[in-house]
Each structure stands twice: as C-alpha cells, then as structure tokens.
Design a protein around this motif. Structure first.
Motif, mmCIF file in Angstrom:
data_model
loop_
_atom_site.group_PDB
_atom_site.id
_atom_site.type_symbol
_atom_site.label_atom_id
_atom_site.label_comp_id
_atom_site.label_asym_id
_atom_site.label_seq_id
_atom_site.Cartn_x
_atom_site.Cartn_y
_atom_site.Cartn_z
ATOM 1 N N VAL A 120 0.873 -1.173 0.000
ATOM 2 C CA VAL A 120 0.000 0.000 0.000
ATOM 3 C C VAL A 120 0.914 1.228 0.000
ATOM 4 O O VAL A 120 1.925 1.228 0.696
ATOM 5 N N MET A 123 2.144 6.858 1.938
ATOM 6 C CA MET A 123 1.370 8.068 2.214
ATOM 7 C C MET A 123 0.019 7.725 2.825
ATOM 8 O O MET A 123 -0.427 8.351 3.782
ATOM 9 N N ILE A 124 -0.633 6.679 2.288
ATOM 10 C CA ILE A 124 -2.003 6.386 2.708
ATOM 11 C C ILE A 124 -2.005 5.360 3.843
ATOM 12 O O ILE A 124 -2.804 5.425 4.758
ATOM 13 N N TRP A 125 -1.059 4.418 3.823
ATOM 14 C CA TRP A 125 -1.022 3.389 4.868
ATOM 15 C C TRP A 125 -0.676 4.007 6.222
ATOM 16 O O TRP A 125 -1.344 3.754 7.217
ATOM 17 N N LEU A 127 -0.986 7.027 7.103
ATOM 18 C CA LEU A 127 -2.094 7.902 7.481
ATOM 19 C C LEU A 127 -3.179 7.092 8.185
ATOM 20 O O LEU A 127 -3.706 7.492 9.232
ATOM 21 N N GLY A 128 -3.500 5.917 7.613
ATOM 22 C CA GLY A 128 -4.489 5.037 8.222
ATOM 23 C C GLY A 128 -4.034 4.540 9.582
ATOM 24 O O GLY A 128 -4.819 4.495 10.538
ATOM 25 N N ILE A 129 -2.731 4.160 9.682
ATOM 26 C CA ILE A 129 -2.202 3.690 10.963
ATOM 27 C C ILE A 129 -2.302 4.803 12.007
ATOM 28 O O ILE A 129 -2.672 4.571 13.161
#
Lengths: 318, 335
Positions: A120, A123-125, A127-129
């Motif tokens: 993934v 940048m997005i992973w 952020l999710g974590i």
C-alpha cells in the motif's frame, strides 16, 4: 570550491547565521548562551524524530504516523509510571521507557509490513495507521490522558544537564552519529539508498528489499517514540495533541537539509542544520511577537524560498 | 494486441469478469451501493427526503476537494495545500457572499478566482520552481492557512441564507440540489476538457511523462492545469461548506487534505499517477462519509468511532494487497 558553496548544507548554514542576526537585533538576550542551549534542547526533540523520518524519506517513502506514534508511546510510558505509583512499585517506573519505545517499534513494524509486504502506498497506509492509533488511544483512555507522569529517567534525559550541556543534546548527537554511520558506511545504508533509487534494481542486485523497508520503518517508529518520550519528560505529562506540531516541521527540516523527498539520497549533516534552522525560525518569530497567522505565512514562505534557491543553485547530495 | 488472437487466458475468463481497469471504478461504486443499502436499512427514517438530503449534502464538500486532489494525483503529484485552499475560500466566502444579488455573484466569482490563483501559485512552484509537489504544497499550504486565519481569526461571518437554502434543500421536492450542483460543476468543467489534448495529457504525463513529452504533449502546461483545477475545486468545496454552515472557519483544512487523499485512493485512482476516474473519486468521498454516518446510527460508542474509521480506511486501501501477496512474480509488484 563552488560545489561546497552551492551545497544545501552551506546555504542552510548561512541562513542560520542570518536568523541569529535577526534574532539578536530583535532581542539582546537572543545570543545569550543559555538561551541558545535551550533552543538546542528543544531542537533535540524534533531532531530525534527527524532522524527516523530521514531513513524513510531516503527510501522514497513517507511516514505520516509520526504524531500519534509520539503521542501513544508517551501516553503508554506515563501511564506505566501512573500505574506503578498507584501500586507503589518502583520497577514499573523503570519499565516506562522500554514500554514506550516498544509501542513505537510496534507501530513502525506495522507501518513497514503495510508498505513492504502489502504494497500500500506509504502516504495512505501510515495515514491510516495514525488514525487507528489515535482511535485506539481514545477508545482505551476514554478521551483523556490517563493519570501518570514522566519517569525520572525520561525527565533526566529531557531536562537534565551533564557538563553544562542538555542531556537531550547528547541523545540527539549520539543517535545522529549512529544514523550517519549506518547510512554512509554500512551495507544497510547502501541498501536504503539503492531502494530509494529503484527497488526493482535493488531487489535484482540481491538486496532483501522488503526486510530493509520494514527495518527502516521500525527505526522510524523507535525515533518517533523516543521524541515523544523526551517531550513527555520535558512537559512531565503526555497529552493528546503533543505530536501534532511535529509532522510538518520534520518534513520541512529534512528537505531544507537538502534531502530529496523523492528518495535515493540523503544528508544527516544537512538535516541536523535543517532542524536547528526550523527551531530557530520558530523561536525568532515568537521573539518578534508575530501573531500566529503571520508566523505561518513567513514559515511557509521561508521553506518555499529555500527550496526555490536549491532548485536553481544546488546540485543534489550524492 | 492483435484483436483476432484468442489466448487461452482470455478464453478461460469467467463470463462476468470485467477488463482489469474497470474494477478500479466498479469496486467503489459497488461498495458504496452496499453501504447505502445498509444505511437505509438502519436509518430511523429509511429512504426519505429527510434522510437523503443530509446524506447527499454531507459529502459534497469532500467530493469537491477529492475531485480537485484527483487531478493533481493523476499527474503523479499531490496537493497537501488543498485543505488550506478550502479553508481560505471558506473564510473568504463568509466575508464576501452576502448582500445584494450582484454582490453575491461577485463574491462567488472572487472566491473561485482566489482558489484558481492559489492553484496557479502551487503549479508555478512545481513547474517553474522545480520543487517536488509534496513539499511545495506543504509550504504554500502554511501560507494559505495563515491568510485564512487573517481573513477569519475566529469562526463566524455571514453567508446569504436564500442561496444557502436553495443549494442545500431539494429540487422538485425530493432530489438533493447539492448532488445536482456537484455533478453539474464537475461535468461542465471536466467533460469539455477531457475532450481536448490538454485534458488528456493530464493522464498521459501521469502515466509516463517522457513518453508523453516525446509524443508532443506539454507536461508543464498539463501540470499547471492540474493544480489550477485543484484550486478551483477546493474553492467550490469552500463555498459549499459556507452555504452548509452559513459561516466561515479557517481551521477546517487539514482533515480535508488527508480525507481527500483517502477518497482518491479508495475511489480507484493510483498515487503513482495516470489511473482513475472522476466518478470513482466522488464515490470514494461518499463512501468515507457514509461509513461515518452508519457508525453514528449503529449506536457504536462515540469513543470507538475514530478507531473504526481508521480500521475501515486501512481495510479499504488493503484490498489491492491481495494481488500483491498472491503474485508469483515478485518483480511485478516492485517498482
């Protein structure tokens, strides 16, 4: 000679001198040794976090989970002290730092697994974590920081002094030396730079790329956690928003230090100066009693102008 | 590819399968449809005007911002200032969009123009300043946030109520006007553009910049356009938010930046550029907001909501990971 004059490290050094001059003209106390030492002490918290982020950025990735990695490890450490104090147990205060660091390392591990194995985008992973860790902390604590305080070790590392210099500065310098050694003199450092330039090529050259990526994220988690623990030691408490003001300055310090956000190259020396510069800039703006909106504008403009200068006049590091 | 050649892989494909790229659009739409059904099933009012208009309104701002973010992402960039542009236009709207019809019209145009200008500055920093989009927009974002705080130090202000009512209620008594507005603006801007060389070069330079350049496209102009579009749509979002809340707030920005990236990825676009659709991205924005609404109605403890939102985001972005893990050829997943 021109190569030295045109390196980002030189430019940021000149800018630090300029900002010291501005500060000195605004306030006579600015060049006071104790004031400057205090600035270095505050720089250390940012600097420790930025060291971890540097590795991630050299990989060509980014770690947006910095705020809640810092906050959650600080909350974990201070509540361990709180629990220990309630049970009148001395051992648990000693456990505060290892537990806080373990929390950071674990978050880094999960970040690394998502980026390296699940592929993934970082940048997005991350952020999710960050959102999940925030959610976990709020769910477990009910929205309030649990009772507790910093352990004596955390306090001593954050505010104590040895031979007249802040302990935090020793911590920062120590980790910086280790990081610089790892990045420039060892197999793992070369592997990190190689992956940043092209993971495919690095993999075909026999680098265990996924393992290296995971390792770098774990190191970043540890650094963020240590930054959080030092900050908690400084404030003698952990609070919900403590990590938020660190995310953007960390990235700013790294790119001002001449490291490309695209990865593949990086300079520890440049970053150290970048951290000092960002801290001094913040400090000068508060000495000048600039209102917050104006501070933000100047902060953004200075970063933009610095990078414009780099784009025109410098050659990339390495 | 020779069209007449039928490879074994092609023949063995199950009848329902779609071409590979179509899943990127179909998946968010299907998930959104399922979530929408769940929402109607658990909503106390079911499928009614009183439940549908708020549902449509709540995601319009994010959808505008996400569409703007998408145009930058598709060129392989990223706009971290997009929330700040939203906040600045929202703050400006609370100052300018009130009074006589002429004043309101001038105010709306001014807000949109400022949004485009912010985007143009971002684009100029990236194209002419040769700064990486992430750091360039990080810096300009701080500047725009500062400006927004100067325009509106504390939340408040004044927005025309008649226009607000018109845009946030229903057309023909049942269809949410905000949805019509969203699709009309996106369609009017993107449809003509997507039929020009410049519009297509957005995808082309995101897919392979050197190939696009050698085919005679202008990467600089395309990148500039992408950032101006991002500024424009962020300003649309800021305006709609002002109509929705009847006020301005300079501090709304950062969460919109992060959620716009999430919506773009969930909506099937790739952060590596060149891939994605506007419709998918709008579905991504609605998906995120629908999940939050569902959580409110399922009676989940408020303290658990941020956790579930985070887990849903992780699950959504991990869907593509299955292919990565099961892939036999490791080189395919490395870049």
């Amino acid at each position: 000679m021109t190569a030295i004059l045109r390196s980002p490290t030189t430019i940021v050094g000149v800018m630090i001198v300029a900002i010291l001059a501005i500060g000195a003209s605004a306030s006579p106390n600015f060049l006071n040794a104790s004031y400057l030492l205090q600035q270095l002490q505050i720089s250390s918290f940012l600097g420790v976090v930025a060291l971890g982020a540097l590795g991630v950025i050299v990989l060509g990735q980014i770690d947006l989970s910095v705020p809640w990695t810092m906050t959650s490890s600080a909350i974990a450490a201070t509540s361990v002290v709180g629990v220990g104090a309630a049970a009148q147990d001395v051992w648990s205060t000693e456990l505060a730092m290892p537990i806080g660091l373990a929390v950071g390392a674990f978050i880094g591990l999960v970040n690394g697994i998502g980026v390296a194995l699940l592929r993934v985008p970082a940048m997005i992973w991350t952020l999710g974590i960050n959102a999940v860790v925030l959610g976990l902390c709020i769910f477990i604590t009910g929205g309030f920081a649990p009772p507790g305080e910093a352990s004596p070790l955390m306090r001593s590392l954050a505010v104590g002094r040895t031979l007249g210099l802040p302990n935090a500065l020793y911590v920062w310098i120590g980790i910086s030396l280790v990081a610089a050694f790892l990045l420039t003199r060892t197999y793992i450092g070369r592997a990190i730079v190689a992956i940043g330039n092209g993971e495919r090529a690095a993999y075909l050259s026999g680098v265990a790329t996924q393992g290296v990526v995971i390792l770098v994220f774990v190191f970043a988690g540890l650094c963020s956690a240590l930054g959080g623990l030092l900050l908690a030691g400084y404030a003698n408490q952990a609070y919900q928003t403590m990590g938020d003001p660190y995310l953007l300055p960390v990235i700013a310090a790294i790119v001002i230090g001449g490291t490309s956000i695209q990865g593949g190259s990086g300079s520890v020396t440049g970053m150290l100066l970048g951290v000092v510069f960002v801290t001094l800039l913040t400090s000068v703006l508060s000495v000048l009693q600039m209102p917050d909106p104006h501070r933000q504008i100047i902060y953004g403009a200075v970063i933009l102008i610095t990078l414009l200068l780099y784009g025109r006049f410098t050659r990339p590091v390495n | 590819m020779v069209a007449t050649e039928i490879s074994p892989a092609r023949r063995s494909r199950p009848p329902l399968s779609l071409p590979p790229g179509a899943w990127r659009l179909a998946l968010p739409l299907v998930v959104l449809a399922v979530l929408f059904a769940v929402l109607i099933a658990i909503h106390p009012r079911g499928l009614a005007v009183a439940s549908m208009t708020p549902w449509a309104n709540q995601a319009v701002t994010l959808a505008f911002v996400a569409v703007g973010q998408f145009f930058v992402v598709v060129t392989r960039g990223l706009d971290l200032s997009i929330g700040a542009v939203l906040a600045l236009s929202n703050a400006l709207a609370s100052e300018l969009v009130s009074g006589t019809p002429v004043e309101i019209a001038v105010g709306v145009v001014a807000v949109l123009a400022v949004g485009c200008l912010c985007g143009a500055i971002n684009g100029a920093a990236v194209v002419f300043g040769r700064i990486q989009p992430i750091v360039a927009t990080l810096a300009t974002g701080a500047i725009y946030t500062g400006l927004a705080l100067i325009v509106r130090p504390t939340p408040g202000g004044d927005v025309d109520e008649a226009l607000s009512d018109m845009l946030t209620y229903e057309t023909f008594g049942f269809f949410p006007t905000s949805l019509i507005l969203l699709f009309a603006v996106v369609y009017l801007v993107w449809w003509p553009l997507s039929r020009t060389v410049l519009g297509r070069s957005l995808y082309a330079i995101g897919s392979n910049e050197s190939a696009a350049f050698m085919s005679g496209l202008n990467p600089k102009r395309a990148r500039l356009l992408a950032h101006v579009l991002a500024g424009f749509f962020a300003a649309c979002g800021g305006l709609f938010l002002a109509f929705q809340t009847l006020s301005g707030d300079a501090s709304v920005g950062f969460s919109y930046t992060l959620n716009s990236i999430a919506a773009v990825v969930i909506g099937g676009a790739s952060l590596a550029g060149g891939v994605g659709t506007v419709i998918g991205v709008i579905a991504g924005a609605y998906l995120l907001r629908t999940i939050s609404t569902i959580m409110i109605f399922t009676g989940l403890p408020p303290m658990a909501q941020p956790l579930f939102e985070g887990l849903v985001l992780l699950a959504a972005v991990s869907v593509g990971a299955i292919e990565m893990i099961t892939s036999r050829n490791k080189l395919k997943v490395l870049r």
